[in-house]
Motif scaffolding. Structure first.
Motif, mmCIF file in Angstrom:
data_model
loop_
_atom_site.group_PDB
_atom_site.id
_atom_site.type_symbol
_atom_site.label_atom_id
_atom_site.label_comp_id
_atom_site.label_asym_id
_atom_site.label_seq_id
_atom_site.Cartn_x
_atom_site.Cartn_y
_atom_site.Cartn_z
ATOM 1 N N ASN A 9 -26.139 43.871 26.562
ATOM 2 C CA ASN A 9 -25.612 45.221 26.383
ATOM 3 C C ASN A 9 -25.888 45.716 24.975
ATOM 4 N N TRP A 10 -25.520 46.969 24.722
ATOM 5 C CA TRP A 10 -25.873 47.609 23.459
ATOM 6 C C TRP A 10 -25.210 46.932 22.266
ATOM 7 N N GLU A 11 -23.933 46.593 22.379
ATOM 8 C CA GLU A 11 -23.237 45.967 21.249
ATOM 9 C C GLU A 11 -23.825 44.612 20.915
ATOM 10 N N ASN A 12 -24.106 43.805 21.938
ATOM 11 C CA ASN A 12 -24.696 42.492 21.672
ATOM 12 C C ASN A 12 -26.073 42.618 21.037
ATOM 13 N N ALA A 13 -26.865 43.571 21.521
ATOM 14 C CA ALA A 13 -28.251 43.694 21.059
ATOM 15 C C ALA A 13 -28.342 44.239 19.640
ATOM 16 N N HIS A 14 -27.466 45.166 19.269
ATOM 17 C CA HIS A 14 -27.638 45.881 18.004
ATOM 18 C C HIS A 14 -26.538 45.641 16.973
ATOM 19 N N LEU A 15 -25.392 45.080 17.401
ATOM 20 C CA LEU A 15 -24.287 44.884 16.459
ATOM 21 C C LEU A 15 -23.865 43.432 16.311
ATOM 22 N N ARG A 16 -24.021 42.639 17.367
ATOM 23 C CA ARG A 16 -23.476 41.283 17.316
ATOM 24 C C ARG A 16 -24.579 40.234 17.161
ATOM 25 N N TYR B 110 -37.989 42.181 17.233
ATOM 26 C CA TYR B 110 -36.618 42.574 16.912
ATOM 27 C C TYR B 110 -36.385 44.062 17.159
ATOM 28 N N ARG B 111 -35.214 44.362 17.711
ATOM 29 C CA ARG B 111 -34.793 45.751 17.813
ATOM 30 C C ARG B 111 -34.065 46.137 16.525
ATOM 31 N N TYR B 112 -33.698 47.392 16.433
ATOM 32 C CA TYR B 112 -32.946 47.812 15.255
ATOM 33 C C TYR B 112 -31.567 47.145 15.276
ATOM 34 N N ALA B 113 -31.012 46.932 14.102
ATOM 35 C CA ALA B 113 -29.675 46.342 13.969
ATOM 36 C C ALA B 113 -28.862 47.183 13.004
ATOM 37 N N ILE B 114 -27.541 47.209 13.217
ATOM 38 C CA ILE B 114 -26.631 47.927 12.316
ATOM 39 C C ILE B 114 -25.597 46.920 11.821
ATOM 40 N N VAL B 115 -25.707 46.543 10.558
ATOM 41 C CA VAL B 115 -24.837 45.530 9.946
ATOM 42 C C VAL B 115 -24.514 45.952 8.509
ATOM 43 N N PRO B 116 -23.372 45.493 7.972
ATOM 44 C CA PRO B 116 -22.246 44.882 8.691
ATOM 45 C C PRO B 116 -21.542 45.912 9.551
ATOM 46 N N ASN B 117 -20.732 45.455 10.474
ATOM 47 C CA ASN B 117 -20.006 46.369 11.344
ATOM 48 C C ASN B 117 -18.607 45.815 11.594
ATOM 49 N N ASN B 118 -17.867 46.518 12.417
ATOM 50 C CA ASN B 118 -16.468 46.157 12.630
ATOM 51 C C ASN B 118 -16.260 45.101 13.704
ATOM 52 N N LEU B 119 -17.354 44.619 14.324
ATOM 53 C CA LEU B 119 -17.220 43.577 15.330
ATOM 54 C C LEU B 119 -17.054 42.218 14.662
ATOM 55 N N ALA B 120 -16.282 41.361 15.296
ATOM 56 C CA ALA B 120 -16.153 39.984 14.811
ATOM 57 C C ALA B 120 -17.385 39.210 15.255
ATOM 58 N N VAL B 121 -18.120 38.668 14.318
ATOM 59 C CA VAL B 121 -19.375 37.989 14.656
ATOM 60 C C VAL B 121 -19.312 36.499 14.333
#
Length: 878
Positions: A428-435, A484-495
């Motif tokens: 999903n989107w969160e796993n691919a780009h945020l987590r 690699y796809r684009y990534a957005i870090v750091p973010n508010n998700l617990a990784v």
């Protein structure tokens, strides 16, 4: 009712405006600002503006130049030179006013037409210049290379930098002059027809104007023929014997080009003389000149005469008539592919290898012989060290590190992330780009290992366990070889719990690069740019988040410096602080005179070139993606030009940190290509080159070429200095005995240091001694009954026996062969190193360790065992 009639026009206008705004927003505004922010995040903002400035100045100047040409000539034709009333018209007031009225309407009205037409024509003519603006940089910033071509005596930089631009300029100027001549002639004709009371004769001014334009057309045609002379330097008519101009091109086609130039000039002079001479007009000179040109043109296109010259003059004494041409091709090709500094060593082969075996009995020689092939090792890495479904090892690299008090060769691979290996429901989107945004750590194993035991690890697992001192502060891999796809870090998700089992190890990204997202406005822009609305609506993106783009290292480097062409094999370097990628980059040209073009299997096969230099080493930080460029070949004229054009972009190699400098290596792709060229062009006299009696080819085993491979060894070129070199063996064409073994390394042989001094050494074997090639050694292995019986036994036990790459090592006066044997389990397909085979001369021994096999081989030679011997050593038979 009137409003309804205007509705279709209004809708059409609205659609046009919307389309223009869409294109301007997506392809101008968005692309521009995202690129600017991305370059700024990498501290390349000055370079970004400089590129834009060059492009704008060059494109704007070219467009303005052609616009001025069109506008100037149209303006002259409509205002001054086309109006020519008789004197009686000017004496009559009524006729004069009527004439003036038509003239004024024509002059003022035509300006409204020819001004936008001039702009459109200028843009169309200038489009090829827009597409080749980087070639124009080489034209303006290039300098002489100090090497002259053997045919015309020009510096080779003329062909690499100026010749392509001159061809483009000539073509566009000829097109422009022809269009202006045609359009101006039509304009004069329209004036003559539609403006009343004109004289029957064209005015002298109009004739002069058209004559000048016609003269420019002729000059540009002649310039085209003059440039066409240089195209003979790239003639392939003499292939496959040699490349470049031969006897026919230089003694038949070249004189015909000069003859065509003469007749074109004669035609032009005859036409101009006919136009201006009203009393003594004669068509005869023009007819004679045209016939002469047609004759020359017909001869240049004829195949009969060149074939007769080949048959009766060239072929009866080929080496004499084409000797100079072949020598020119040899010299140019060797220079273009950087083969002039190869060191050739005559290797004396001793059929009795006893002394060499005694000298090589030291265990140090066996600690770096690579018995794991990359193709087999990557499967073991994936099975044993993948650890999570989303971790992959795209490739396995070779390198050397100072371990256990000496330089030891290792295999290593980065553990990168691939979200597509996760279950579909987790993609999903969160796993691919945020987590799941990055890989973690690497694995390292020694190149030389014993058979029958588990793989030895120098670095392993997610906790980065190492018994030899490997330690990395930032093991996260945000940039690598995966798609690699684009990534957005750091973010508010617990990784946490992604890269390691320790809950406090889920660290946020702390890199300096990445495009900041400090506001909703930027979130909106990035949502439009990436066509992903989730970026704008996601609550997990904070003001501290950064957008990481172009995370594949090849894509990253190509976006920054498209003028560099990349090696297919970037490799990982481990530092105590973080991981780095080192990428070899090349400068190419297809205009080096008389040099043979590269084959399609060089590099990625999509570039035509006949000149190459490994001019740049690119270092990419695997954690934050920062990129540094270091000039590794300062003598390359192409990289010199780019260095002057973009000051500060390319650094001196001396500025590279020492912990990276000691890991530089000779590029694999370059070496493969150079040796394939050298296999033919080492025959450096016309007689040898024509005979092709000593042409080489890559050695083969079971129909597969033995490609260059790395090894770390002391070759006694510097006192007790271990070199990291590439080795490739070659055999004669259609023969299996060994002709040479090539070594490509970076050792400074003068100072015996690890400064980067790339060079190639060829160990050439005598013709009067039989030296077994890899295919012949492979046959000895297959013919050995004990080894064959062992292979049959293993194949019956639920395993599949596979032979690894054959390693060839020149000893003092002998050639040592080492071949690993793998077993693949039928169920798991995990390869296991089962045995190693060692061979010298006609002796073949198999054992679990290199040392044991070599000791048994040594015993056989000392005993003088020259006949058939057991293929399994004493320790193995026990």
């Amino acid at each position: 009712m009137r409003n309804w009639k205007l509705l279709p026009a209004l809708m059409a206008a609205t659609l046009v405006v919307a389309a223009v705004l869409y294109v301007a927003f997506y392809f101008v505004f968005l692309d521009f600002f995202v690129d600017l922010w991305w370059f700024r995040s990498l501290e390349f903002e000055t370079y970004f503006w400089l590129k834009l400035l060059y492009r704008f100045i060059f494109s704007g100047a070219v467009t303005t130049f052609f616009f001025a040409i069109f506008l100037f000539h149209f303006w002259i034709a409509s205002r001054y030179l086309g109006l020519n009333p008789p004197e009686d018209i000017l004496m009559d007031d009524g006729k004069r006013r009527r004439f003036q009225r038509f003239a004024d309407v024509f002059m003022t009205g035509s300006a409204k037409v020819y001004t936008p037409v001039s702009l459109v024509l200028a843009i169309v003519i200038a489009i090829p210049f827009y597409l080749q603006w980087e070639q124009a940089l080489l034209f303006f910033f290039g300098e002489a290379a100090g090497i002259t071509d053997p045919v015309y005596g020009n510096d080779v930089s003329f062909y690499m930098f100026s010749y392509p631009i001159y061809m483009l300029i000539q073509k566009e100027l000829l097109t422009t002059a022809s269009l202006v001549l045609l359009a101006t002639g039509v304009l004069y004709w329209l004036e003559h027809v539609f403006v009343p009371n004109q004289s029957k004769e064209f005015p002298v001014g109009a004739k002069i104007h058209l004559a000048v334009l016609f003269g420019f057309v002729v000059l540009f045609v002649i310039w085209g023929f003059l440039l066409d002379r240089f195209s003979l330097l790239y003639s392939d008519q003499n292939e496959p014997v040699f490349f470049g101009p031969g006897f026919v091109e230089l003694h038949y086609q070249l004189p015909l080009i000069w003859l065509e130039i003469f007749f074109i000039a004669a035609i032009a002079v005859s036409i101009v003389f006919y136009a201006f001479s009203e009393r003594h007009r004669s068509k005869a000179p023009a007819i004679v000149a045209v016939l002469g040109y047609l004759a020359a043109w017909g001869l240049s296109g004829s195949h009969t005469i060149p074939e007769m010259i080949e048959k009766f003059i060239v072929k009866p004494n080929f080496t004499r008539t084409e000797g100079d041409s072949m020598l020119h091709n040899i010299d140019a090709t060797m220079a273009a592919y950087d083969l002039n500094n190869i060191k050739v060593v005559d290797f004396k082969v001793n059929l009795d290898a006893t002394k060499d075996i005694e000298a090589w009995s030291n265990v140090k020689h066996f600690e770096n012989i690579p018995v794991w092939d990359r193709e087999f090792l990557i499967d073991s890495y994936m099975q044993l060290q993948g650890l999570r479904s989303y971790y992959v090892f795209p490739t396995v690299d070779e390198d050397r590190y100072f371990i256990n008090d000496h330089h030891q060769q290792v295999n290593l691979a980065a553990r990168e992330v691939n979200i597509e290996r996760m279950p579909k429901e987790a993609q999903n989107w969160e796993n691919a780009h945020l987590r799941f945004t990055h890989g973690y750590g690497a694995v390292v194993s020694p190149a030389a290992q014993d058979a029958g035991i588990p793989i030895v690890w120098y670095l392993r697992d997610l906790n980065m366990t190492s018994d030899v001192g490997f330690s990395v502060k930032y093991p996260d891999i945000y940039y690598g070889q995966e798609k690699y796809r684009y990534a957005i870090v750091p973010n508010n998700l617990a990784v946490s719990d992604i890269s390691t089992s320790a809950p406090d190890e889920g660290k946020d990204y702390r890199g300096n690069t990445g495009i900041p997202i400090p506001s909703l406005f930027r979130k909106m822009l990035f949502a439009f740019y990436l066509k992903d609305e989730k970026i704008f609506f996601s609550p997990n993106i904070s003001n501290d988040s950064k957008l990481l783009l172009r995370r594949n290292i090849d894509e990253r480097i190509s976006a920054l410096t498209p003028f560099l062409h990349l090696d297919k094999d970037p490799y990982l370097v481990i530092d105590k602080d973080r991981f780095y990628w080192i990428q070899d980059a090349y400068t190419l040209s297809k205009y080096y005179p008389v040099s043979k073009p590269a084959a399609d299997d060089y590099l990625d096969g999509s570039h035509e070139f006949n000149y190459i230099r490994n001019s740049v080493k690119v270092v990419v930080d695997a954690y934050d993606g920062s990129v540094d460029y270091y000039i590794s070949n300062p003598d390359d004229p192409i990289i010199k030009a780019y260095s002057r054009a973009y000051p500060g972009l390319l650094k001196n190699l001396k500025e590279m940190p020492d912990h990276l400098l000691q890991h530089l290596r000779y590029p694999r792709d370059l070496y493969f290509m150079q040796m394939k060229i050298y296999a033919k062009y080492h025959q450096n006299t016309p007689e040898l080159f024509y005979e092709q009696a000593e042409t080489w080819q890559y050695a083969t085993v079971d129909g597969q070429s033995v490609l260059p491979y790395f090894i770390t060894m002391d070759f006694n070129r510097c006192n007790d200095t271990e070199e990291f070199v590439m080795i490739n063996p070659m055999t004669p064409i259609r023969r299996d005995n060994l002709s040479m073994v090539g070594l490509a390394g970076t050792l400074d042989e003068v100072n015996c240091g690890h400064a980067y001094k790339p060079g190639i050494t060829i160990f050439k074997f005598p013709k009067d001694v039989q030296v077994n090639g890899p295919s012949q050694v492979n046959a000895l292995i297959d013919q050995n009954p004990e080894i064959a019986a062992q292979f049959t036994l293993w194949n019956q036990q639920g395993s599949e026996v596979k032979k690894g790459r054959m390693v060839i090592l020149p000893m003092s006066n002998s050639i040592l062969y080492v071949q690993p044997i793998y077993m693949l389990a039928t169920k798991t397909k995990i390869p296991e190193l089962a045995r190693v085979i060692v061979s010298i001369g006609n002796q073949v021994v198999m054992d679990k360790t290199l040392q044991a096999a070599f000791d048994h081989l040594k015993a056989q030679f000392i005993k003088g065992a020259n006949g058939p011997t057991s293929g399994i050593s004493a320790t193995e038979s026990k």
